[in-house]
Scaffold this active site. Structure first.
Site, short mmCIF file in Angstrom:
data_model
loop_
_atom_site.label_atom_id
_atom_site.label_comp_id
_atom_site.label_asym_id
_atom_site.label_seq_id
_atom_site.Cartn_x
_atom_site.Cartn_y
_atom_site.Cartn_z
N HIS A 155 0.87 -1.23 -0.13
CA HIS A 155 0.15 -0.15 0.00
C HIS A 155 0.91 1.16 0.04
O HIS A 155 0.38 2.34 0.61
CB HIS A 155 -0.91 0.10 1.18
CG HIS A 155 -1.53 -1.23 1.59
ND1 HIS A 155 -2.80 -1.55 0.66
CD2 HIS A 155 -1.12 -2.29 2.34
CE1 HIS A 155 -3.23 -2.64 1.25
NE2 HIS A 155 -2.49 -3.32 2.25
N SER A 276 14.76 21.79 -16.58
CA SER A 276 13.33 22.63 -16.64
C SER A 276 13.74 23.73 -17.33
O SER A 276 14.95 24.25 -17.36
CB SER A 276 12.83 22.92 -15.45
OG SER A 276 12.07 24.06 -15.33
N LYS A 282 16.06 22.01 -11.25
CA LYS A 282 15.28 20.75 -11.65
C LYS A 282 16.31 19.80 -12.35
O LYS A 282 17.01 20.31 -13.22
CB LYS A 282 14.02 21.08 -12.37
CG LYS A 282 12.85 21.62 -11.69
CD LYS A 282 12.54 20.71 -10.52
CE LYS A 282 11.80 19.57 -11.06
NZ LYS A 282 10.38 20.01 -11.55
N GLU A 289 9.43 8.64 -16.81
CA GLU A 289 8.17 9.00 -17.31
C GLU A 289 7.43 8.66 -18.45
O GLU A 289 6.45 7.98 -18.95
CB GLU A 289 7.86 10.61 -16.99
CG GLU A 289 8.06 10.93 -15.43
CD GLU A 289 8.35 12.67 -15.29
OE1 GLU A 289 7.52 13.38 -15.83
OE2 GLU A 289 9.43 13.17 -14.91
#
Ligand code: ARG
Length: 455
Positions: A155, A276, A282, A289
């Site tokens: 979980h 970024s 970043k 992804e």
């Protein structure tokens, strides 16, 4: 001029052409189309269906065409309807009447079924090689983290201690199953449908087995209508690739999480990260992804073909031409994802200190604490409830089981003694799970060796 000029007269509509033509995507099967045609031509010659000299001329010229295409000196004419038309047309342009005899006792329906089988079989091999390389990378990195204790989750809550090696090897197992599945699919793919004709076989005395033998296939299809309308092997490959992408996507999700400051179990190398345009600090895991995102694309490809096939009456229908873009896209996508993940993993920096920190909080040694009592005679259910109360006490005091004073333990059960601390030490908890499949360094070492042996 179209292949079918004769029955049909005049020019075809430009839009029909656009809808109908498949050369834009089936040209990648040029090699399989040519080798399939060579096998067919040899068989026609051997059976005396066409003159021996013509068969030899066809085979020799097709061989030359293949070499020229590979060398870049023969360009595939993209205004042809499909790759089959191009190859036959070019052959005929070069050797005249002999070339016109190639298509004797064959239809594009059985021809395309053969081409796609040969093509997918080669691509299965390539995919398997790439998957093996990722398994090797997982084994390598796992070998460096046999003792990097981290929380295992259920979980997404910290649950019990495992190691990074154990975690990574779970993904290696998934890939090993993918490799198995692909091999299975390959068996059913490598069957020759040639001789099925348009749908009803042919009156010529073909030697179908001889064609299959020349191509190194496992055998021939048993029913001509099935031979031209079966795309199960494409659906099977798309399913296998979808399952593979589920695995790559789940792994990618883990890496995305592990790269976050909340976890920071891993830092990807700069060459496998992006930045970024506005936020100077970043460093993003776009790579994982994208792999996660691309899984959806492959599932879409599977759905495309399932939907295209589901209401088709026998035998060949042009809807089936849609199999190619779907399966080519799925292969390209899965292969690229496999290719990028292996070096990304090998160049990543893991942070065992952060894994350890996470493992120390979250009470992931609570089960071991309960087991301590159980092994000393307390029934497990009582031990479970005592440990639950100990956890609550830790939360009250803002501490962990490892730092909770012995008096606190003994208040809840006199069975606790000084050695409880050794029993709930994280590395002890892990190394004592030394059963086949468990996270103990010894057990994982065996897993790694077995996985590598399977490759
Ligand atoms: N391009 C077609 C396909 O991919 C080849 C078979 C064409 N057959 C036909 N009867 N028009 O399925």
């Amino acid at each position: 001029m179209k292949l079918w000029a004769g029955r049909l007269q005049g020019q075809v509509d430009e839009k029909l052409n656009q809808l109908n033509a498949s050369i834009g995507f089936d040209s990648r099967m040029y090699k399989q189309d040519i080798t399939g045609s060579m096998a067919h031509a040899r068989m026609l010659g051997k059976q005396g269906i066409i003159p021996k000299e013509d068969s030899e001329k066809i085979v020799a010229e097709l061989g030359r065409m293949l070499e020229e295409i590979e060398a870049g000196t023969l360009e595939i004419d993209m205004s042809s309807e499909d790759i089959h038309t191009f190859v036959e047309g070019e052959l005929t342009r070069r050797i005249g009447d002999a070339g016109k005899r190639l298509h004797t006792a064959r239809s594009r329906n059985d021809q395309v079924a053969l081409d796609i089988r040969l093509y997918l079989s080669d691509e299965i091999d390539r995919t398997v090689e790439l998957a093996k390389e990722l398994v090797r990378a997982l084994c390598e990195v796992a070998g460096q983290h046999l003792e990097s204790v981290m929380p295992g989750y259920t979980h997404l809550q910290r649950a019990q201690p495992v190691t990074m090696a154990h975690y990574l090897m779970a993904y290696a197992q998934m890939l090993l199953r993918d490799i198995d599945r692909l091999g299975d699919c390959k068996k059913r793919t490598r069957v020759s449908p040639l001789g099925s004709g348009a749908l009803a076989g042919t009156t010529y005395p073909l030697d179908r087995a001889f064609v299959a033998e020349q191509l190194g296939l496992n055998g021939i299809t048993a029913n001509s209508m099935d031979g031209v309308s079966d795309r199960d092997f494409v659906l099977e490959l798309l399913s296998d690739l979808s399952i593979l992408m589920v695995h790559l996507s789940r792994f990618s999700e883990e890496v995305c999480l592990w790269c976050s400051w909340e976890f920071k179990y891993v830092t990807l190398s700069d060459s496998f990260s992006t930045g970024s345009s506005i936020m100077p600090q970043k460093k993003n895991p776009d790579i994982t992804e994208l792999v996660r995102g691309k899984a959806g694309r492959v599932f879409g490809d599977l759905t495309t073909l399932l939907t295209a096939m589901k209401a088709l009456p026998l035998a060949y229908n042009k809807d089936m031409q849609e199999d190619k873009e779907a399966v080519f896209d799925a292969l390209d996508t899965a292969q690229l994802c496999l290719e990028v993940l292996a070096p990304m993993l090998r160049t990543a920096t893991f942070h065992p200190e952060n894994m350890k920190k996470a493992a120390l909080t979250g009470f992931i040694n609570a089960t071991d604490c309960a087991d301590y009592l159980t092994k000393r005679g307390t029934p497990f259910r009582d031990a479970y409830s005592i440990t639950g109360r100990l956890v609550n006490r830790c939360i009250e005091l803002g501490t962990t089981l490892d730092a909770l004073p012995l008096e606190e333990y003994q208040k809840l059960s006199p069975t606790f003694e000084e050695d409880v601390y050794a029993a709930i030490d994280l590395l002890t908890c892990v190394s004592q799970r030394n059963i086949p499949g468990g996270p103990a360094p010894e057990a994982v070492k065996k897993q790694i060796a077995e996985a590598l042996a399977k490759l």
